[in-house]
Design a protein around this motif. Structure first.
Motif: not given
Length: 228
Positions: A197-202, A81-85, A20-32
């Motif tokens: 997208m939940t942010g990135t380490p240093s 980043e860790l991505v949450v669907a 099966r496939l996951f259809p993408v609606r929007r892409v949100y990102c968290v800063g810092r």
């Protein structure tokens, strides 16, 4: 019914151990969202509520495809980043209910035109050209929660040409996944097909053409991308 232009295609993410496939609606990102990264970017993580920006669904680059170095920039940085669907959404979701919305997780890279971002920050302009450009979000196949559970610890890392650049842990996130979903749902009505997208380490840094970028999250997935 006919259309005046071709109908844009859906962006579909593959799922590990599924046809099966996951259809993408929007892409949100968290800063810092990692303390050490906030500090390396010149900010105080103890004083900042979560803030969000967006990429476009067609900015996602599926596993196995290259990352074309973008025009009008000489300083493109990697951010693993860790991505949450999400499989369901809503408004004003409580942190206690938030994980019920999650279908699965992936590893992603938020490529950033850092020079354009710095110019936008200095002049108080939006970051869209620095963040939401073509091919700016490589992503691994999704792993469903019935396989991966809900990872709260585990190493998150990125190497360039075999040299380790980023090396952190999911438990270093300032805002955890349930809190991110809850806070985001105060601003937007979330829905099935949204990814976060939940942010990135240093350790973020520049890439150049020819680089091989490898990254992963323990218990989730891994991803390799060539910069071309």
């Amino acid at each position: 019914m006919s259309y005046v232009v071709p109908v844009p295609g859906l962006v579909l993410l593959p799922i590990i151990d599924s046809d099966r496939l996951f259809p993408v609606r929007r892409v949100y990102c968290v800063g810092r969202n990692y303390a050490a990264h906030a500090i390396e970017m010149g900010h105080d993580p103890d004083r900042e509520a979560p803030f969000f920006f967006q990429k476009n669904p067609d900015n996602l680059v599926l596993s196995g495809l290259d990352f074309p170095y973008p025009p009008l920039s000489g300083d493109v940085h990697h951010e693993v980043e860790l991505v949450v669907a999400l499989k369901q959404g809503g408004s004003d979701i409580s942190p206690e209910e938030a994980l019920e919305c999650v279908y699965g997780y992936a590893v992603g890279i938020d490529f950033t035109r850092r020079d354009l971002q710095a110019e936008a920050k200095a002049s108080g302009k939006p970051w869209a050209a620095a963040k939401a450009f073509e091919h700016s979000a490589p992503i691994s196949p999704l792993v469903a929660t019935d396989i991966a559970g809900h990872p709260t610890t585990g190493r998150i890392w990125l190497s360039v040409n075999g040299e380790r650049r980023q090396d952190g842990s999911l438990d270093q996130m300032i805002w955890k996944v349930p809190e991110i979903i809850a806070e985001l749902s105060k601003l937007f009505t979330l829905a099935p097909g949204d990814v976060i997208m939940t942010g990135t380490p240093s350790g973020v840094g520049a890439v150049v053409r020819g680089d091989i970028v490898s990254c992963g999250i323990d218990g989730v997935s891994a991803l390799d991308v060539k910069v071309v």
